[in-house]
Design an enzyme around this catalytic site. Structure first.
Site, PDB file in Angstrom:
ATOM      1  N   ARG A  50       0.866  -1.191   0.000  1.00 45.93           N
ATOM      2  CA  ARG A  50       0.000   0.000   0.000  1.00 45.93           C
ATOM      3  C   ARG A  50       0.890   1.225   0.000  1.00 45.93           C
ATOM      4  NH1 ARG A  50       2.485   1.901   3.699  1.00 45.93           N
ATOM      5  NH2 ARG A  50       0.950   3.547   3.838  1.00 45.93           N
ATOM      6  N   GLY A  51       0.265   2.406  -0.114  1.00 44.35           N
ATOM      7  CA  GLY A  51       1.047   3.632  -0.281  1.00 44.35           C
ATOM      8  C   GLY A  51       1.121   3.922  -1.770  1.00 44.35           C
ATOM      9  N   ALA A  52       0.842   5.198  -2.138  1.00 40.40           N
ATOM     10  CA  ALA A  52       0.661   5.529  -3.557  1.00 40.40           C
ATOM     11  C   ALA A  52       1.838   5.114  -4.456  1.00 40.40           C
ATOM     12  CB  ALA A  52       0.345   7.017  -3.686  1.00 40.40           C
ATOM     13  N   ARG A  93      -7.731  -0.197  -6.489  1.00 46.40           N
ATOM     14  CA  ARG A  93      -7.892   0.931  -5.558  1.00 46.40           C
ATOM     15  C   ARG A  93      -8.071   2.210  -6.380  1.00 46.40           C
ATOM     16  NH1 ARG A  93      -4.156   1.289  -0.419  1.00 46.40           N
ATOM     17  NH2 ARG A  93      -6.095   2.190   0.390  1.00 46.40           N
ATOM     18  N   GLN A 198      -1.713   2.227  10.065  1.00 41.70           N
ATOM     19  CA  GLN A 198      -0.465   2.354   9.295  1.00 41.70           C
ATOM     20  C   GLN A 198       0.600   3.104  10.099  1.00 41.70           C
ATOM     21  OE1 GLN A 198      -3.504   2.943   8.071  1.00 41.70           O
ATOM     22  NE2 GLN A 198      -3.667   2.447   5.905  1.00 41.70           N
ATOM     23  N   ASP A 239      -1.819  10.806  -1.828  1.00 45.28           N
ATOM     24  CA  ASP A 239      -2.250   9.824  -2.840  1.00 45.28           C
ATOM     25  C   ASP A 239      -2.584  10.509  -4.148  1.00 45.28           C
ATOM     26  OD1 ASP A 239      -2.809   8.392  -0.164  1.00 45.28           O
ATOM     27  OD2 ASP A 239      -2.794   6.866  -1.742  1.00 45.28           O
ATOM     28  N   ASN A 249      -5.119  12.446   0.947  1.00 48.66           N
ATOM     29  CA  ASN A 249      -4.218  11.561   1.696  1.00 48.66           C
ATOM     30  C   ASN A 249      -5.048  10.801   2.728  1.00 48.66           C
ATOM     31  OD1 ASN A 249      -1.512  10.607   2.212  1.00 48.66           O
ATOM     32  ND2 ASN A 249      -1.586  11.737   4.127  1.00 48.66           N
ATOM     33  N   LYS A 250      -4.385   9.942   3.468  1.00 50.92           N
ATOM     34  CA  LYS A 250      -5.051   9.066   4.443  1.00 50.92           C
ATOM     35  C   LYS A 250      -6.059   9.815   5.301  1.00 50.92           C
ATOM     36  CE  LYS A 250      -4.834   5.580   4.789  1.00 50.92           C
ATOM     37  NZ  LYS A 250      -5.869   4.798   4.090  1.00 50.92           N
TER      38      LYS A 250
HETATM   39  O1  MRU Z   1      -4.452   3.162   2.433  1.00 46.28           O
HETATM   40  P1  MRU Z   1      -2.971   3.361   2.288  1.00 46.28           P
HETATM   41  O2  MRU Z   1      -2.183   2.769   3.411  1.00 46.28           O
HETATM   42  O3  MRU Z   1      -2.467   2.924   0.927  1.00 46.28           O
HETATM   43  O4  MRU Z   1      -2.791   4.928   2.367  1.00 46.28           O
HETATM   44  C1  MRU Z   1      -1.511   5.467   2.180  1.00 46.28           C
HETATM   45  C2  MRU Z   1      -1.433   6.920   2.394  1.00 46.28           C
HETATM   46  O5  MRU Z   1      -2.426   7.592   2.597  1.00 46.28           O
HETATM   47  C3  MRU Z   1      -0.081   7.553   2.251  1.00 46.28           C
HETATM   48  O6  MRU Z   1       0.042   8.671   3.071  1.00 46.28           O
HETATM   49  C4  MRU Z   1       0.095   7.996   0.788  1.00 46.28           C
HETATM   50  O7  MRU Z   1      -0.129   6.921  -0.084  1.00 46.28           O
HETATM   51  C5  MRU Z   1       1.437   8.563   0.534  1.00 46.28           C
HETATM   52  S1  MRU Z   1       2.626   7.327   0.445  1.00 46.28           S
HETATM   53  C6  MRU Z   1       4.134   7.901   0.068  1.00 46.28           C
END
Ligand code: MRU
Length: 349
Positions: A50-52, A93, A198, A239, A249-250
């Site tokens: 996970r993470g963009a 996603r 996370q 994201d 973002n999250k």
């Molecule tokens: O749902 P996730 O864990 O994929 O969410 C991730 C985030 O919101 C991160 O902050 C974002 O992807 C930036 S990652 C460098």
């Protein structure tokens, strides 16, 4: 492959994709090998990765597997097999723009190959290159961002925008790493990031792994720590960033930004240019809604009654007026973002 001081989240090894299983952290550091792109799609969906930026590169590696899995001998059939795989990977996603970016990059190079073998090589090499570039971009972004931070800063971050959200090094945590590497002494406050932790499972894990001074707080203590001057700057990942500077973002990022504004604390976003969506408007962006059990349970234990409604968005939008700067590999965009963001793209050409 570059030597980096942090974990490598996803890589291509012996015609397989190898990923850290992030659902098992922090208790077990387990690597999973994939040879079927359907399994990579499932890994993205179930947050093994996970993470963009990490899902952008994973999508590209998924297409590299699809190129190997296709048993066709014609270019046209291979491209059509890749298009099918692209749709399956894309549908995992909806919010992070890096996934579409990674998939499009691969489809563009695939179309330039003349034979099936040539396309396979091009696709695999491009995906590997994207993974290596991700690390270089994060390090450059880190250097730009480190100039905004001072010796003895205590920096808050939300969710995980570290090595584990990228190939390695991280975006927001990359900025914090680079600040430390430049000789400044910094401490980090990580929010736990409900509902799937996370911050506590991943950010606290990787910062401890890499020798940082990290304190974990419940999300509900952001106001307390800011009001009591326990934090003096914030940096988060993204994201998706729109050309207007709206940042997705999250879930919870918006609240952190609002409280930071109330207390005059600078709020920075670190995101590579591949996270920017220069075409969409806020009403076009789909916010991923996740299953209710993430909120009604902690692990297997029920923490809410049966039969209630749950609202569980995975992301929120922070408006540009709450953001002090957006750190990229091409420099730092400042207000007004409608002017500074296009300039970064120009500078990066
Ligand atoms: O749902 P996730 O864990 O994929 O969410 C991730 C985030 O919101 C991160 O902050 C974002 O992807 C930036 S990652 C460098």
């Amino acid at each position: 492959m570059q030597n980096t001081p942090s974990l490598r989240t996803v890589e291509w090894k012996n015609d397989k994709v190898v990923m850290i299983d992030q659902t098992r952290l922090p208790n077990d550091l387990v690597f999973i090998e994939y040879s079927d792109y359907h399994d990579v799609a499932n890994a993205i969906k179930t947050l093994v990765v996970r993470g963009a930026p990490a899902i952008g590169v994973s999508g590209a590696f998924g297409l590299a597997l699809a190129a190997l899995q296709s048993n066709t001998s014609t270019k046209d059939q291979l491209i059509s097999d890749l298009e099918k795989a692209k749709k399956i990977l894309f549908d995992t996603r909806p919010t992070a723009v890096n996934l579409a970016w990674g998939l499009d990059q691969i489809m563009n190079v695939a179309k330039h190959g003349n034979t099936v073998d040539e396309i396979r090589k091009l696709v695999i090499n491009t995906a590997k290159q994207m993974a290596d570039n991700d690390i270089k971009i994060n390090m450059t972004m880190g250097k730009h961002g480190s100039q905004l931070f001072d010796d003895n800063d205590t920096i808050m971050t939300h969710c995980n925008a570290g090595s584990l959200a990228t190939v390695a090094y991280g975006t927001a945590l990359g900025v914090i790493r680079a600040t430390k590497e430049s000789g400044k002494n910094v401490k980090v406050i990580a929010t736990e990031t409900r509902p799937i932790q996370q911050g506590s499972r991943l950010t606290a894990f990787e910062l401890k792994h890499d020798g940082f001074d990290v304190s974990l707080i419940p999300d509900t203590a952001v106001g307390y720590t800011m009001a009591n001057k326990l934090v003096n700057k914030v940096v988060v990942g993204a994201d998706r960033v729109l050309r207007t500077g709206h940042v997705y973002n999250k879930i919870g990022t918006y609240q952190v930004a609002l409280i930071a504004k109330q207390h005059g604390i600078p709020f920075y976003v670190a995101a590579p240019l591949s996270t920017f969506d220069m075409k969409s408007n806020p009403q076009d962006v789909i916010i991923e809604q996740r299953k209710g059990t993430e909120v009604t349970q902690i692990g297997d234990k029920k923490t809410a009654p049966d039969g209630i409604n749950v609202i569980n968005p995975a992301f929120d939008m922070t408006p540009p007026e709450l953001i002090s700067g957006i750190i990229t590999e091409a420099g730092v965009a400042k207000q007004p973002f409608v002017e500074s963001i296009p300039k970064l793209f120009e500078a990066n050409k």
